[in-house]
Write a protein that holds these residues in place. Sequence first.
Motif, PDB file in Angstrom:
ATOM      1  N   ILE A 120       0.841  -1.203   0.000  1.00 35.16           N
ATOM      2  CA  ILE A 120       0.000   0.000   0.000  1.00 35.16           C
ATOM      3  C   ILE A 120       0.875   1.252   0.000  1.00 35.16           C
ATOM      4  CG2 ILE A 120      -1.659   1.349   1.331  1.00 35.16           C
ATOM      5  CD1 ILE A 120      -2.761  -1.399   2.343  1.00 35.16           C
ATOM      6  N   ALA A 121       1.900   1.269   0.833  1.00 35.26           N
ATOM      7  CA  ALA A 121       2.794   2.431   0.893  1.00 35.26           C
ATOM      8  C   ALA A 121       3.471   2.656  -0.456  1.00 35.26           C
ATOM      9  CB  ALA A 121       3.832   2.242   2.000  1.00 35.26           C
ATOM     10  N   GLU A 122       3.899   1.584  -1.101  1.00 38.29           N
ATOM     11  CA  GLU A 122       4.543   1.692  -2.408  1.00 38.29           C
ATOM     12  C   GLU A 122       3.549   2.174  -3.458  1.00 38.29           C
ATOM     13  OE1 GLU A 122       6.302  -1.446  -5.535  1.00 38.29           O
ATOM     14  OE2 GLU A 122       7.267  -1.483  -3.564  1.00 38.29           O
ATOM     15  N   LYS A 123       2.346   1.611  -3.422  1.00 32.12           N
ATOM     16  CA  LYS A 123       1.309   1.948  -4.404  1.00 32.12           C
ATOM     17  C   LYS A 123       0.864   3.398  -4.280  1.00 32.12           C
ATOM     18  CE  LYS A 123      -2.871  -0.285  -6.011  1.00 32.12           C
ATOM     19  NZ  LYS A 123      -3.904  -1.257  -5.657  1.00 32.12           N
ATOM     20  N   THR A 124       0.697   3.884  -3.059  1.00 34.69           N
ATOM     21  CA  THR A 124       0.168   5.233  -2.834  1.00 34.69           C
ATOM     22  C   THR A 124       1.243   6.297  -2.742  1.00 34.69           C
ATOM     23  OG1 THR A 124       0.200   5.014  -0.422  1.00 34.69           O
ATOM     24  CG2 THR A 124      -1.831   4.324  -1.567  1.00 34.69           C
ATOM     25  N   GLY A 125       2.467   5.894  -2.426  1.00 31.04           N
ATOM     26  CA  GLY A 125       3.522   6.874  -2.205  1.00 31.04           C
ATOM     27  C   GLY A 125       3.474   7.483  -0.817  1.00 31.04           C
ATOM     28  N   ASP A 126       2.564   6.992   0.014  1.00 32.11           N
ATOM     29  CA  ASP A 126       2.453   7.475   1.389  1.00 32.11           C
ATOM     30  C   ASP A 126       3.445   6.718   2.273  1.00 32.11           C
ATOM     31  OD1 ASP A 126       0.311   9.274   0.902  1.00 32.11           O
ATOM     32  OD2 ASP A 126      -1.120   7.626   1.018  1.00 32.11           O
ATOM     33  N   SER A 127       3.810   7.331   3.391  1.00 32.03           N
ATOM     34  CA  SER A 127       4.676   6.633   4.343  1.00 32.03           C
ATOM     35  C   SER A 127       3.862   5.543   5.036  1.00 32.03           C
ATOM     36  CB  SER A 127       5.207   7.615   5.389  1.00 32.03           C
ATOM     37  OG  SER A 127       4.149   8.046   6.239  1.00 32.03           O
ATOM     38  N   ARG A 128       4.553   4.599   5.642  1.00 33.06           N
ATOM     39  CA  ARG A 128       3.850   3.549   6.396  1.00 33.06           C
ATOM     40  C   ARG A 128       3.040   4.165   7.526  1.00 33.06           C
ATOM     41  NH1 ARG A 128       8.681  -0.505   7.552  1.00 33.06           N
ATOM     42  NH2 ARG A 128       9.573   1.509   8.017  1.00 33.06           N
ATOM     43  N   THR A 129       3.568   5.204   8.147  1.00 33.57           N
ATOM     44  CA  THR A 129       2.837   5.889   9.216  1.00 33.57           C
ATOM     45  C   THR A 129       1.536   6.479   8.677  1.00 33.57           C
ATOM     46  OG1 THR A 129       4.843   6.380  10.464  1.00 33.57           O
ATOM     47  CG2 THR A 129       2.932   7.785  10.885  1.00 33.57           C
ATOM     48  N   ASP A 130       1.609   7.159   7.524  1.00 33.68           N
ATOM     49  CA  ASP A 130       0.400   7.729   6.930  1.00 33.68           C
ATOM     50  C   ASP A 130      -0.606   6.639   6.568  1.00 33.68           C
ATOM     51  OD1 ASP A 130       1.294  10.330   7.193  1.00 33.68           O
ATOM     52  OD2 ASP A 130       2.036  10.470   5.137  1.00 33.68           O
ATOM     53  N   VAL A 131      -0.110   5.539   6.010  1.00 35.08           N
ATOM     54  CA  VAL A 131      -1.000   4.426   5.639  1.00 35.08           C
ATOM     55  C   VAL A 131      -1.707   3.888   6.882  1.00 35.08           C
ATOM     56  CG1 VAL A 131      -1.096   2.052   4.760  1.00 35.08           C
ATOM     57  CG2 VAL A 131       0.292   3.773   3.571  1.00 35.08           C
ATOM     58  N   LEU A 132      -0.961   3.688   7.960  1.00 35.05           N
ATOM     59  CA  LEU A 132      -1.561   3.157   9.187  1.00 35.05           C
ATOM     60  C   LEU A 132      -2.552   4.148   9.790  1.00 35.05           C
ATOM     61  CD1 LEU A 132       1.580   1.473  10.738  1.00 35.05           C
ATOM     62  CD2 LEU A 132      -0.437   0.338   9.796  1.00 35.05           C
ATOM     63  N   ASN A 133      -2.221   5.441   9.799  1.00 36.65           N
ATOM     64  CA  ASN A 133      -3.154   6.443  10.312  1.00 36.65           C
ATOM     65  C   ASN A 133      -4.457   6.435   9.517  1.00 36.65           C
ATOM     66  OD1 ASN A 133      -1.837   7.700  12.555  1.00 36.65           O
ATOM     67  ND2 ASN A 133      -0.443   8.695  11.125  1.00 36.65           N
ATOM     68  N   MET A 134      -4.338   6.420   8.189  1.00 37.08           N
ATOM     69  CA  MET A 134      -5.539   6.414   7.349  1.00 37.08           C
ATOM     70  C   MET A 134      -6.327   5.117   7.515  1.00 37.08           C
ATOM     71  SD  MET A 134      -4.363   8.393   3.883  1.00 37.08           S
ATOM     72  CE  MET A 134      -2.667   7.818   3.783  1.00 37.08           C
ATOM     73  N   ALA A 135      -5.619   4.000   7.673  1.00 39.66           N
ATOM     74  CA  ALA A 135      -6.289   2.709   7.830  1.00 39.66           C
ATOM     75  C   ALA A 135      -7.120   2.661   9.109  1.00 39.66           C
ATOM     76  CB  ALA A 135      -5.269   1.568   7.822  1.00 39.66           C
ATOM     77  N   VAL A 136      -6.580   3.188  10.188  1.00 36.85           N
ATOM     78  CA  VAL A 136      -7.317   3.189  11.462  1.00 36.85           C
ATOM     79  C   VAL A 136      -8.549   4.076  11.348  1.00 36.85           C
ATOM     80  CG1 VAL A 136      -7.208   3.893  13.882  1.00 36.85           C
ATOM     81  CG2 VAL A 136      -5.331   2.580  12.879  1.00 36.85           C
ATOM     82  N   MET A 137      -8.401   5.245  10.731  1.00 36.44           N
ATOM     83  CA  MET A 137      -9.552   6.141  10.571  1.00 36.44           C
ATOM     84  C   MET A 137     -10.590   5.536   9.627  1.00 36.44           C
ATOM     85  SD  MET A 137      -7.803   9.933  10.682  1.00 36.44           S
ATOM     86  CE  MET A 137      -6.510   9.590   9.511  1.00 36.44           C
ATOM     87  N   ALA A 138     -10.128   4.858   8.561  1.00 36.42           N
ATOM     88  CA  ALA A 138     -11.062   4.203   7.641  1.00 36.42           C
ATOM     89  C   ALA A 138     -11.802   3.075   8.346  1.00 36.42           C
ATOM     90  CB  ALA A 138     -10.309   3.657   6.424  1.00 36.42           C
ATOM     91  N   TYR A 139     -11.111   2.323   9.170  1.00 39.16           N
ATOM     92  CA  TYR A 139     -11.737   1.223   9.913  1.00 39.16           C
ATOM     93  C   TYR A 139     -12.823   1.752  10.840  1.00 39.16           C
ATOM     94  CZ  TYR A 139     -12.087  -3.106  12.609  1.00 39.16           C
ATOM     95  OH  TYR A 139     -12.541  -4.245  13.234  1.00 39.16           O
TER      96      TYR A 139
END
Length: 114
Positions: free
Chosen positions: A64-83
């Motif tokens: 996901i981080a590679e696909k979006t260009g977001d950092s792992r931290t950003d991916v995890l933050n967005m994932a928790v909010m999406a959940y």
Amino acid sequence: MSLLHTVAGNTQGDTEKMEPDSAKRRASGQPPTPPAASPAHTGGSLTRVTANFTPRAAASLERIAEKTGDSRTDVLNMAVMAYETILELIEEGDGRTLRVQLPNGEVRVLQFIG
């Protein structure tokens, strides 16, 4: 909690093609949108969290981080909010499933079990 999804038959209704917020943001060079202020929000301070990932989850995070260009931290933050949003939508419905209509009209039913 496990996730099981099934595909339902065709549905009626128009859908418009929507570009994910992260794609728009990256295209314009903007940083991630912060969550709306809430009483629990501390005004930008960060909290360090340690988590243990299964190999499958760690690989997903990297993809996901590679696909979006977001950092792992950003991916995890967005994932928790999406959940959290997904759980709220399920609670507003029947408390068990979430129906998602794709732009082509196909409906996917997400059922949370466990």
